[in-house]
Design a protein around this motif. Structure first.
Motif, short mmCIF file in Angstrom:
data_model
loop_
_atom_site.label_atom_id
_atom_site.label_comp_id
_atom_site.label_asym_id
_atom_site.label_seq_id
_atom_site.Cartn_x
_atom_site.Cartn_y
_atom_site.Cartn_z
N GLY A 201 0.83 -1.21 0.00
CA GLY A 201 0.00 0.00 0.00
C GLY A 201 0.87 1.26 0.00
N THR A 224 6.46 -6.78 11.36
CA THR A 224 5.92 -8.11 11.16
C THR A 224 6.46 -9.02 12.22
OG1 THR A 224 6.30 -10.11 9.88
CG2 THR A 224 7.53 -8.20 9.20
N ASN A 343 -5.80 -11.55 2.38
CA ASN A 343 -4.92 -12.66 2.79
C ASN A 343 -5.75 -13.93 2.97
OD1 ASN A 343 -2.51 -10.98 3.27
ND2 ASN A 343 -3.71 -10.14 4.97
N1 LIG Z 1 -1.26 -4.92 -2.69
C1 LIG Z 1 -1.76 -3.95 -1.92
N2 LIG Z 1 -1.91 -2.70 -2.39
C2 LIG Z 1 -2.41 -1.71 -1.61
N3 LIG Z 1 -2.77 -1.88 -0.33
C3 LIG Z 1 -2.65 -3.10 0.21
C4 LIG Z 1 -2.14 -4.20 -0.55
N4 LIG Z 1 -2.14 -5.29 0.25
C5 LIG Z 1 -2.63 -4.89 1.43
N5 LIG Z 1 -2.92 -3.59 1.42
C6 LIG Z 1 -3.46 -2.83 2.54
O1 LIG Z 1 -2.50 -2.82 3.58
C7 LIG Z 1 -3.14 -2.94 4.86
C8 LIG Z 1 -2.51 -4.02 5.66
O2 LIG Z 1 -2.41 -5.24 4.90
P1 LIG Z 1 -2.45 -6.66 5.63
O3 LIG Z 1 -3.74 -6.81 6.36
O4 LIG Z 1 -2.11 -7.67 4.61
O5 LIG Z 1 -1.37 -6.57 6.77
P2 LIG Z 1 0.21 -6.53 6.71
O6 LIG Z 1 0.66 -5.15 6.48
O7 LIG Z 1 0.71 -7.55 5.75
O8 LIG Z 1 0.56 -6.89 8.20
P3 LIG Z 1 0.56 -8.33 8.92
O9 LIG Z 1 2.00 -8.73 9.02
O10 LIG Z 1 -0.01 -8.06 10.25
O11 LIG Z 1 -0.27 -9.26 8.12
C9 LIG Z 1 -4.61 -3.16 4.59
O12 LIG Z 1 -5.30 -1.99 4.91
C10 LIG Z 1 -4.69 -3.50 3.12
O13 LIG Z 1 -5.86 -2.99 2.53
#
Ligand SMILES: Nc1ncnc2c1ncn2[C@@H]1O[C@H](COP(=O)(O)OP(=O)(O)OP(=O)(O)O)[C@@H](O)[C@H]1O
Ligand SMILES: O=P(O)(O)OC[C@H]1O[C@](O)(CO)[C@@H](O)[C@@H]1O
Ligand SMILES: [Mg+2]
Length: 467
Positions: A201, A224, A343
């Motif tokens: 994002g 993470t 996910n």
């Molecule tokens: N490919 C993407 N492009 C834009 N935004 C994204 C993308 N993937 C995820 N997001 C956004 O990023 C945020 C967090 O994503 P996610 O829930 O996968 O957690 P994470 O950052 O991977 O952390 P964790 O390690 O806790 O899973 C969410 O608000 C999601 O909408």
């Protein structure tokens, strides 16, 4: 040994004011951190693995952990920008409006990072600092208002776990976020704390800002608990998770050890990567079987986990299993369900192993007392331990007077002031550096089943292959 002052005294320098070239307190923009080296002249191979091994001179590509970067195993050097305060800053602090957002799941240390960013920004002279509530969702949900941040507000937040700002998954699209940044809020620096999804994002937000020619810095801090971000020695919260996991493992051990034919099963986090399970198993010395996503295993059959459990019960009287949440998903029915961020939602491998173990021992007519512990959210909600806390606190102390050894979380503020954007900060081979976001999230960092660490874990548990 003399004490060296971190801030220049004016009478130390001719003309009473230090020139940049006399004051060795800043990172030079050309400073680099060596990421990888790979070389094969004749029979000599020198390969550095993704992180932490740049000083190893391997004698053969078959050495444990050796890795070639390109197919020809040619000489390759990869460098990243050294993190730290720059002599010349890109933003006028009084014109900056900085925002912090925390996304994804919780992770110990989030509050420490928020706190350090705010304190460091204030030291730079920034007065407009806000927190975006509940992750990216806070950019679109009109009922959520941004939280003004200052040293006073964040002073003690590191004393508890969670995130002062709240977290969420899912949320608005990139365009909506940038509209909100640009039009609604006038944000010029955005600090994004999150995992791979959050960073994807952040990178998209950075690209959109560039497309719109906005002078906005988007800086990530990898969060993470699974430790699955590429190229970095480790990410904050991981140490705490491993330490907290010890409590669950020890309880499982005591339960198993105190019961007649006791079997303890502990499920730990690790969606794609088994780092927490591997390190927690190694640290505890109480695990007989460690199962991680990277290493396939059978539950049933003569070489399966259940047969080995029977052997352990017969020889030791009890056994403890540590399983990462993403392990053995091939043994379970797929759900096709996804969370708000897209996910995949996994079936519970811990519960499955518990049920199959009970069933198996009943079928073979051997008594077994099976206890299952899932400490996931107890671990994730903890405050950072001393090691993770120091990781932030020492940085804060350094941040008080910028010097070359200001590192990590303070560094991301320096990164923003240096005019960087679309970067994230991390430690590599014990040095701190800025990484391009796409490089670190290309795929999850995995436990290498040929690594010394996994072999050490196998030696510690004494487990065989289950295939
Ligand atoms: N490919 C993407 N492009 C834009 N935004 C994204 C993308 N993937 C995820 N997001 C956004 O990023 C945020 C967090 O994503 P996610 O829930 O996968 O957690 P994470 O950052 O991977 O952390 P964790 O390690 O806790 O899973 C969410 O608000 C999601 O909408
Ligand atoms: O239940 P939630 O909040 O979706 O989070 C679970 C996920 O979060 C993580 O702990 C990563 O933050 C993963 O190990 C796990 O799959
Ligand atoms: Mg993720």
């Amino acid at each position: 040994m003399s004490m060296t002052r971190r801030t220049p005294r004016t009478n130390d320098f001719p003309g009473n004011y230090p020139l940049d070239e006399d004051w060795h307190g800043y990172i030079n923009d050309n400073d680099r951190v060596l990421l990888k080296v790979c070389l094969i002249p004749a029979n000599v191979v020198m390969v550095a693995a993704a992180s932490g091994d740049a000083t190893i001179h391997y004698s053969s590509p078959t050495s444990a952990g050796a890795e070639c970067i390109d197919p020809g195993c040619n000489w390759v050097e990869q460098w990243v920008h050294r993190a730290g305060p720059r002599g010349k800053i890109y933003f006028k602090p009084e014109e900056v409006k900085a925002a912090i957002v925390t996304c994804g799941g919780l992770c110990p240390g989030l509050n420490d990072v928020i706190r350090q960013i705010v304190i460091t920004l204030e030291i730079y002279g920034v007065t407009k600092i806000v927190g975006i509530p509940y992750g990216y969702r806070g950019f679109s949900d009109q009922e959520l208002t941004e939280l003004p941040l200052s040293r006073r507000v964040v002073q003690n937040i590191h004393l508890s776990g969670g995130s002062l700002l709240g977290v969420s998954r899912g949320g608005p699209g990139v365009s909506e976020i940038v509209d909100s940044l640009e039009v609604e809020r006038g944000i010029t620096m955005l600090f994004v704390l999150g995992g791979n999804g959050t960073h994807a994002g952040a990178n998209a937000i950075h690209n959109e800002c560039r497309k719109r020619r906005l002078k906005v810095s988007i800086i990530g801090v990898p969060k993470t608990i699974d430790n699955d971000i590429l190229l970095m020695d480790k990410t904050f919260g991981f140490d705490t998770a491993v330490e907290e996991a010890q409590r669950a493992i020890n309880s499982a051990y005591i339960e198993a050890h105190s019961a007649y034919h006791g079997i303890g099963i502990v499920k730990l986090m690790g969606r794609d990567s088994g780092f927490i399970a591997m390190h927690a198993s190694l640290a505890s010395g109480q695990i007989d079987i460690c199962l991680i996503p990277e290493v396939p295993f059978n539950l049933h059959g003569p070489r399966g986990v259940l047969s080995y459990l029977k052997y352990l019960i017969e020889t030791k009287g009890s056994a403890v299993v540590c399983v990462a949440e993403g392990a053995g998903q091939n043994l379970l029915q797929k759900t096709n369900a996804t969370d708000a961020s897209g996910n995949p939602v996994f079936r519970d491998i811990g519960v499955y192993i518990q049920q199959e173990t009970k069933k198996h021992f009943k079928e073979i007519g051997v008594h077994a007392d099976v206890k299952y512990i899932d400490p996931t959210y107890m671990i994730r909600a903890c405050r950072a331990n001393a090691s993770d806390g120091i990781f932030c606190t020492v940085l804060a102390q350094n941040a008080v007077s910028p010097s070359p050894d200001i590192v990590a979380f303070a560094d991301i503020v320096h990164g923003a002031f240096a005019g960087y954007s679309g970067i994230t900060v991390g430690a590599c081979n014990t040095h701190y550096a800025y990484f391009p976001i796409p490089e670190v999230i290309a795929h999850p960092k995995l436990v290498d089943s040929n690594s010394r660490m996994w072999h050490r874990c196998l030696t510690a548990t004494g487990q065989p292959d289950f295939i």
